[in-house]
Design a protein around this motif. Structure first.
Motif, PDB file in Angstrom:
ATOM      1  N   GLY A  16       0.842  -1.199   0.000  1.00  0.00           N
ATOM      2  CA  GLY A  16       0.000   0.000   0.000  1.00  0.00           C
ATOM      3  C   GLY A  16       0.873   1.243   0.000  1.00  0.00           C
ATOM      4  N   TYR A  17       0.323   2.338  -0.559  1.00  0.00           N
ATOM      5  CA  TYR A  17       1.095   3.585  -0.657  1.00  0.00           C
ATOM      6  C   TYR A  17       0.271   4.750  -0.119  1.00  0.00           C
ATOM      7  N   LEU A  18       0.861   5.459   0.835  1.00  0.00           N
ATOM      8  CA  LEU A  18       0.223   6.640   1.417  1.00  0.00           C
ATOM      9  C   LEU A  18       0.886   7.875   0.820  1.00  0.00           C
ATOM     10  N   PHE A  19       0.060   8.738   0.188  1.00  0.00           N
ATOM     11  CA  PHE A  19       0.653   9.962  -0.387  1.00  0.00           C
ATOM     12  C   PHE A  19      -0.029  11.199   0.189  1.00  0.00           C
ATOM     13  N   LEU A  20       0.601  12.326  -0.043  1.00  0.00           N
ATOM     14  CA  LEU A  20       0.207  13.559   0.633  1.00  0.00           C
ATOM     15  C   LEU A  20      -1.056  14.171   0.019  1.00  0.00           C
ATOM     16  N   ALA A  62      -2.124  -3.012  -5.873  1.00  0.00           N
ATOM     17  CA  ALA A  62      -1.729  -2.189  -4.719  1.00  0.00           C
ATOM     18  C   ALA A  62      -2.964  -1.605  -4.044  1.00  0.00           C
ATOM     19  N   LEU A  63      -2.731  -1.013  -2.879  1.00  0.00           N
ATOM     20  CA  LEU A  63      -3.724  -0.180  -2.199  1.00  0.00           C
ATOM     21  C   LEU A  63      -3.146   1.232  -2.180  1.00  0.00           C
ATOM     22  N   TRP A  64      -4.031   2.234  -2.224  1.00  0.00           N
ATOM     23  CA  TRP A  64      -3.549   3.619  -2.175  1.00  0.00           C
ATOM     24  C   TRP A  64      -4.420   4.423  -1.198  1.00  0.00           C
ATOM     25  N   TRP A  65      -3.794   5.373  -0.531  1.00  0.00           N
ATOM     26  CA  TRP A  65      -4.529   6.315   0.324  1.00  0.00           C
ATOM     27  C   TRP A  65      -3.854   7.675   0.250  1.00  0.00           C
ATOM     28  N   ASP A  66      -4.658   8.756   0.358  1.00  0.00           N
ATOM     29  CA  ASP A  66      -4.019  10.048   0.616  1.00  0.00           C
ATOM     30  C   ASP A  66      -4.143  10.357   2.105  1.00  0.00           C
ATOM     31  N   THR A  67      -3.423  11.378   2.553  1.00  0.00           N
ATOM     32  CA  THR A  67      -3.350  11.610   4.001  1.00  0.00           C
ATOM     33  C   THR A  67      -4.541  12.406   4.548  1.00  0.00           C
TER      34      THR A  67
END
Ligand SMILES: Cc1cc2nc3c(=O)[nH]c(=O)nc-3n(C[C@H](O)[C@H](O)[C@H](O)COP(=O)(O)OP(=O)(O)OC[C@H]3O[C@@H](n4cnc5c(N)ncnc54)[C@H](O)[C@@H]3O)c2cc1C
Ligand code: FES
Length: 547
Positions: free
Chosen positions: A131-135, A267-272
């Motif tokens: 997973g990827y956490l982006f701003l 993948a999994l993705w999220w923003d902050t």
């Protein structure tokens, strides 16, 4: 077997639809006794039933709709250690050691689910993925750095990447390796089969009307007595005040769209999250799932707002905004599904799992999912199973529902009480609208001879009238145009347009009426119907005096 559905015209999710409905369980039609009784057939109730049945106890589950008809059918089913609240923020409330324990509990829950799936041979599309956490554009640049450092302090593996795999337009991202995802309805089906194989019983279309530490009485008058009772109804319907003052309910929106296979990495993705949003910090969460030979579905959620407080954008606008956000980042084609669901945000950000406060020792709850219910409900199931079997559990005190963290309470109460008072004041000082202003497929609080009713007119002009007062603590309800439901701005209870309770903490249906006159004569007058508002004012002044 008759198909059993909860009365609702809510849009169905990718998972909870005719193809994946779990059929074949009866309605309760006799009085029974058991070791452990579980109210609620979502992931919390069924995971608990699985653990308890595996430990050799006799278990019964009652569910008032169909299996998975609550929030589990509306989830996006990411299994994560990437929690909605940043680890560096949790450290300020729980300290470094307990924050590490929180991380560990989610890691263990994912591993437990993985092992269970393997052991019980459940075909539910479980897969491990990164997973990827982006701003979020409104977040501080150093937020990812602070989170990376907190992740390392809590013993997790991570790395700050220069880009966000799969979304070239985003900048840096934080890697969360070995997250997971599955098909939630297929997982529930596997749990049901395993529970029954272990001697457990499951009853659907069975509403627990009366619940106490000795058992339940169903809406049809049948009883189940039990040595232990677990209320796994998402918002606990056996609790009037204690838990609902410690959490707030939010509505979250989801869309899914076709995306050509092989284009995106798994993948999994999220923003902050939107740090400037005064109604919390709504963020976006994204995953994919298989669709057919040519396409996958990309599933994206977000646009959260407090239940019953729609804010500046309507439900439809929220779906549109979600679609715009998604299309700006992912190559999606046709939109296939749109739905929304409810998440419960606890005041200190972690779930309430264990003994029900102010109750007997044999009554337990699982609530406060914080939008991470797949793992939290699993952690809760294991804690409660250990409590029932009198076995120690290292997470018991961390997640005890009776806990109170002073550091997390101030802003929470200020927001909750301020919001509620504002909403209630608006409702009680304003007037309901006239019935003749109601259009087709529209719902409104209307005023009839100085009395308020909830009115919905369907597309063919049929009028449905219900009491405008929530059956929990009598707040005035708000119309939810996308779900066609009456939603309570105070603690998140929801009712169908015909009055059936859909979400707790309310556990009673709204009264429904055949004519406007019947509704008016049964309702309290507007001048005297400010009981909910007065109650909140009393609680607020009580809290002020305590400080
Ligand atoms: C849009 C959305 C996205 C989400 N995404 C994620 C995610 O990616 N990852 C994650 O971990 N979590 C996610 N969540 C959270 C997660 O889905 C929930 O926390 C979880 O499904 C809650 O499960 P539950 O068993 O507690 O509740 P539910 O699934 O709601 O089950 C409770 C059941 O109790 C029944 N019930 C209620 N009252 C009674 C009664 N009186 N008698 C009998 N039965 C009763 C209801 O019918 C219901 O079926 C998401 C939630 C939403 C809404
Ligand atoms: S949910 Fe508490 S008053 Fe409605």
């Amino acid at each position: 077997m008759k198909e059993i559905t909860k009365p609702s015209s809510a849009p169905s999710s990718v998972w909870y639809n005719d193809k994946n409905k779990i059929m074949g369980f009866p309605q309760l039609n006799s009085n029974l006794e058991t070791d452990v009784l579980i109210v609620g057939g979502g992931i919390a109730g069924l995971s608990t039933a699985y653990c308890v049945a595996s430990s050799g106890k006799k278990v019964i589950v009652v569910e008032d709709g169909a299996i998975g008809s609550g929030e589990t059918g509306k989830t996006t089913a990411q299994l994560v250690t990437a929690l909605d609240t940043r680890y560096y923020k949790m450290e300020t409330v729980f300290g470094v050691a307990d924050t590490a324990l929180i991380a560990e509990s989610h890691q263990q829950a994912i591993t437990f689910i993985e092992d269970l799936i393997r052991r019980e041979k459940i075909d539910c599309e479980f897969e491990r993925l990164d997973g990827y956490l982006f701003l979020h554009p409104h977040d501080q640049q150093d937020s990812l750095l602070k989170e990376r450092d907190a992740l390392l302090r809590s013993g997790q593996t991570t790395a700050l990447l220069e880009n966000t795999p799969g979304i070239p337009t985003e900048g840096k991202s934080l890697l969360f390796p070995m997250q997971a995802q599955f098909h939630p309805m297929k997982y529930l089906l596997g749990l049901c089969k395993a529970i029954v194989e272990k001697g457990g019983q499951i009853y659907v279309n069975t509403h627990a009307s009366v619940i106490n530490h000795t058992g339940i009485t169903s809406d049809k008058g049948f009883t189940i007595s039990a040595k232990h009772i677990v209320v796994a109804t998402n918002a606990p319907v056996n609790d009037t005040y204690a838990m609902m003052l410690k959490q707030t309910a939010f509505r979250s929106y989801v869309i899914s769209g076709l995306v050509k296979k092989q284009i995106l990495p798994k993948a999994l993705w999220w923003d902050t999250g939107d740090q400037q949003n005064e109604n919390g910090q709504p963020y976006h969460y994204v995953r994919t799932t298989a669709y057919d030979d040519d396409f996958d579905l990309l599933i994206c959620g977000g646009e959260d707002h407090p239940v019953g407080v729609i804010g500046e954008f309507s439900e439809n606008e929220r779906f549109e905004r979600l679609e715009m956000w998604t299309r700006a980042r992912f190559p999606i084609e046709t939109i296939t599904h749109k739905w929304s669901g409810e998440v419960l945000i606890p005041m200190d950000s972690i779930a309430y799992l264990g003994r029900n406060p102010f109750d007997k020792k044999n009554a337990y709850i699982i609530t406060g999912d914080a939008g991470i219910g797949m793992t939290y409900c699993t952690i809760g199931a294991r804690i409660i199973c250990d409590l029932i079997n009198d076995v120690g559990n290292r997470y018991e005190s961390l997640y005890a529902p009776s806990r109170f963290h002073l550091k997390a309470s101030g802003p929470f109460f200020k927001t909750v009480m301020g919001d509620i008072e504002g909403i209630l004041h608006k409702w009680f000082s304003g007037k309901g609208e006239q019935l003749d202003t109601l259009g087709l497929d529209e719902g409104k609080i209307i005023e009839i001879e100085g009395h308020r009713c909830g009115a919905y007119k369907d597309a063919s002009g049929h009028l449905f009238l219900v009491s405008a007062e929530c059956t929990h603590l009598k707040c005035i309800l708000c119309w939810n145009a996308s779900e066609k439901s009456w939603d309570c701005p105070c603690h998140g209870s929801r009712f169908s347009f015909t009055g059936e309770v859909l979400n707790g903490p309310a556990n009673e249906n709204l009264k429904s009426y055949d004519t406007p006159q019947a509704c008016a004569s049964a309702s309290e007058s507007m001048a005297t119907s400010n009981s909910g508002y007065n109650r909140i004012k009393q609680i607020r002044s009580h809290l002020k005096n305590k400080r």
